[in-house]
Motif scaffolding. Structure first.
Motif, short mmCIF file in Angstrom:
data_model
loop_
_atom_site.label_atom_id
_atom_site.label_comp_id
_atom_site.label_asym_id
_atom_site.label_seq_id
_atom_site.Cartn_x
_atom_site.Cartn_y
_atom_site.Cartn_z
N LYS A 219 0.84 -1.20 0.00
CA LYS A 219 0.00 0.00 0.00
C LYS A 219 0.88 1.26 0.00
O LYS A 219 0.60 2.23 -0.69
CB LYS A 219 -0.87 -0.04 1.26
CG LYS A 219 -2.07 0.83 1.23
CD LYS A 219 -3.26 0.08 0.65
CE LYS A 219 -4.36 1.05 0.36
NZ LYS A 219 -5.19 0.63 -0.73
N ASN B 271 -4.53 16.73 -7.82
CA ASN B 271 -4.56 15.27 -7.76
C ASN B 271 -3.89 14.75 -6.49
O ASN B 271 -4.40 13.85 -5.83
CB ASN B 271 -3.85 14.66 -8.98
CG ASN B 271 -4.69 14.73 -10.23
OD1 ASN B 271 -5.87 15.00 -10.16
ND2 ASN B 271 -4.06 14.49 -11.36
N ALA C 108 1.83 13.40 -14.47
CA ALA C 108 1.02 13.12 -15.67
C ALA C 108 0.29 14.35 -16.24
O ALA C 108 0.42 14.62 -17.44
CB ALA C 108 0.05 11.98 -15.38
N ALA D 208 3.15 9.80 -9.99
CA ALA D 208 2.55 9.73 -11.33
C ALA D 208 1.40 10.73 -11.47
O ALA D 208 1.28 11.39 -12.51
CB ALA D 208 2.05 8.31 -11.60
N GLU D 209 0.59 10.86 -10.43
CA GLU D 209 -0.56 11.78 -10.50
C GLU D 209 -0.10 13.23 -10.61
O GLU D 209 -0.81 14.07 -11.13
CB GLU D 209 -1.43 11.62 -9.25
CG GLU D 209 -2.05 10.26 -9.11
CD GLU D 209 -3.48 10.19 -9.57
OE1 GLU D 209 -4.09 11.24 -9.79
OE2 GLU D 209 -3.98 9.06 -9.72
N TRP E 172 3.95 1.52 -1.06
CA TRP E 172 4.58 1.59 -2.38
C TRP E 172 3.59 2.18 -3.39
O TRP E 172 3.90 3.10 -4.15
CB TRP E 172 4.99 0.18 -2.78
CG TRP E 172 5.81 0.10 -4.04
CD1 TRP E 172 5.58 0.79 -5.20
CD2 TRP E 172 6.95 -0.69 -4.28
NE1 TRP E 172 6.51 0.45 -6.14
CE2 TRP E 172 7.36 -0.45 -5.61
CE3 TRP E 172 7.68 -1.61 -3.51
CZ2 TRP E 172 8.46 -1.08 -6.17
CZ3 TRP E 172 8.77 -2.23 -4.09
CH2 TRP E 172 9.15 -1.97 -5.39
N GLU E 173 2.38 1.62 -3.37
CA GLU E 173 1.34 2.03 -4.30
C GLU E 173 1.08 3.54 -4.18
O GLU E 173 1.05 4.26 -5.18
CB GLU E 173 0.07 1.24 -4.01
CG GLU E 173 -1.10 1.61 -4.87
CD GLU E 173 -2.42 1.23 -4.23
OE1 GLU E 173 -2.48 0.20 -3.55
OE2 GLU E 173 -3.39 1.99 -4.41
N VAL F 273 4.17 5.70 -5.45
CA VAL F 273 4.28 5.71 -6.92
C VAL F 273 3.12 6.49 -7.52
O VAL F 273 3.28 7.27 -8.46
CB VAL F 273 4.32 4.26 -7.46
CG1 VAL F 273 4.31 4.25 -8.97
CG2 VAL F 273 5.55 3.54 -6.95
N ARG F 274 1.94 6.31 -6.91
CA ARG F 274 0.75 6.97 -7.45
C ARG F 274 0.86 8.48 -7.32
O ARG F 274 0.54 9.22 -8.24
CB ARG F 274 -0.48 6.45 -6.69
CG ARG F 274 -1.74 6.83 -7.38
CD ARG F 274 -2.96 6.33 -6.68
NE ARG F 274 -4.08 7.20 -7.02
CZ ARG F 274 -5.20 7.24 -6.37
NH1 ARG F 274 -5.39 6.47 -5.34
NH2 ARG F 274 -6.15 8.06 -6.75
#
Lengths: 241, 100
Positions: free
Chosen positions: B33, B84, B47, B43-44, B35-36, B39-40
């Motif tokens: 979790k 985001n 992007a 990226a958010e 890690w997720e 990384v999220r």
């Protein structure tokens, strides 16, 4: 030393042009077909003889289903159970595709932005469709939340539009980059095994460790991709601003 | 049925081992979790900036406006990225409170 990017090269197996569009069947397409075949055969074998007390195979298939069901319950709530088939398909397709890509001489289609990007854009279109279906015209409040002064529109609408368009992009880049980097590392270390002669066992051990790590990453990335798809879907269908 | 006291000891050991496995599984899922989310967040944030710059580049090419659209949409992208990350933080906060 071999080019570590050569493994990502698309090769046309059955060239086919239709109306100026290249519709060739490539090694990437073949791997996708194999992935779908593996999933379908595995599921058919596992669920051939369903029993109340499950066999190991049936328990394995059911545990994947339970995992997806739990993920949907957490992110989408009760409303989300009708998307189980979609999310299950997404998860198994990406997870099995990632894992098959780790086999020697195979091809990792999930490392290609074109393949994953198409999947992500498809998810975005589904989000918009279900958002419009569930909320009707209220869906457009995503771009301009209710209650904001109209003067804010030129600022908020582009920001929210970019935020929406960035969703498939971030999904794609995360998966494709993670898969590519792992495979490049494996390839580079693999060439060291031969070139280092007697000391080749050092990169060999490192390669083995990276393969184990990559196995974890393949499942983790499939999990992240599907969780985020669920989160984006829940944002699209929920009435919360 | 005659009960062997050794069986009871075995059961205790098995329960302890199962509890240990469950704790390890929870820690493993927390790591995933963590890690997720990390990384999220990255990226958010990146992007929308990238998308903004890309759309701006295309618009600049179409209207021959040098870097006007690229600059404006990069700023909008930056704002969208921050929004985001803020939403992600709010979501994590909600999850943490729900799990308490």
């Amino acid at each position: 030393m071999e080019n570590p990017l050569e493994q990502f090269a698309i090769k046309k197996l059955f060239p086919w042009q239709a109306g100026g569009v290249d519709l060739s069947f490539t090694n990437s397409s073949l791997c996708m077909v194999i992935t779908v075949g593996v999933i379908v055969i595995a599921m058919l074998l596992a669920l051939r003889k369903c029993a109340i007390v499950p066999t190991k195979k049936q328990a394995f298939a059911e545990s994947i289903y339970d995992f997806i069901n739990g993920m949907i319950g957490e992110t989408l709530g009760h409303e989300g159970y009708k998307f189980v088939a979609l999310i299950f398909t997404l998860f198994t397709f990406i997870a099995v595709g990632n894992m098959l890509g780790l086999l020697p001489y195979s091809f990792t289609f999930t490392s290609h932005i074109a393949a994953v990007g198409t999947l992500s854009v498809f998810c975005l279109l589904l989000n918009i469709f279900f958002g419009l279906k569930h909320r009707g015209l209220k869906y457009f409040h995503t771009f301009f939340p209710e209650g904001l002064p109209l003067i804010m529109a030129p600022l908020i609408i582009p920001v929210e539009t970019l935020s929406l368009l960035a969703k498939p992009f971030s999904l794609t880049i995360r998966l494709a980059v993670n898969m590519s980097v792992g495979h490049i590392m494996l390839e580079v270390l693999g060439t060291f095994i031969l070139t280092m002669g007697l000391f080749g066992f050092i990169p060999l051990i490192a390669d083995m460790c990276i393969i184990m790590f990559e196995l974890f990453v393949t499942l983790l990335q499939a999990y992240i991709y599907t969780t985020l798809s669920c989160v984006y879907l829940s944002q699209a269908i929920s009435d919360e601003e | 049925m005659k009960q062997n006291p050794k069986d009871i000891e075995d059961i205790d050991a098995r329960i302890a081992s199962l509890k240990g496995k469950q704790t390890a599984k929870r820690e493993h899922s927390e790591l995933a979790k963590f890690w997720e989310n990390g990384v999220r967040a990255a990226a958010e944030f990146i992007a929308p900036v990238f998308i903004g710059i890309s759309i701006g580049y295309v618009l600049d090419k179409c209207f021959d406006t040098r870097i006007f659209f690229m600059l404006v949409l990069a700023i909008f992208g930056l704002a969208a990225g921050m929004l985001n990350v803020y939403r992600l933080a709010k979501q994590i906060e909600k999850e943490v409170e729900r799990n308490k």
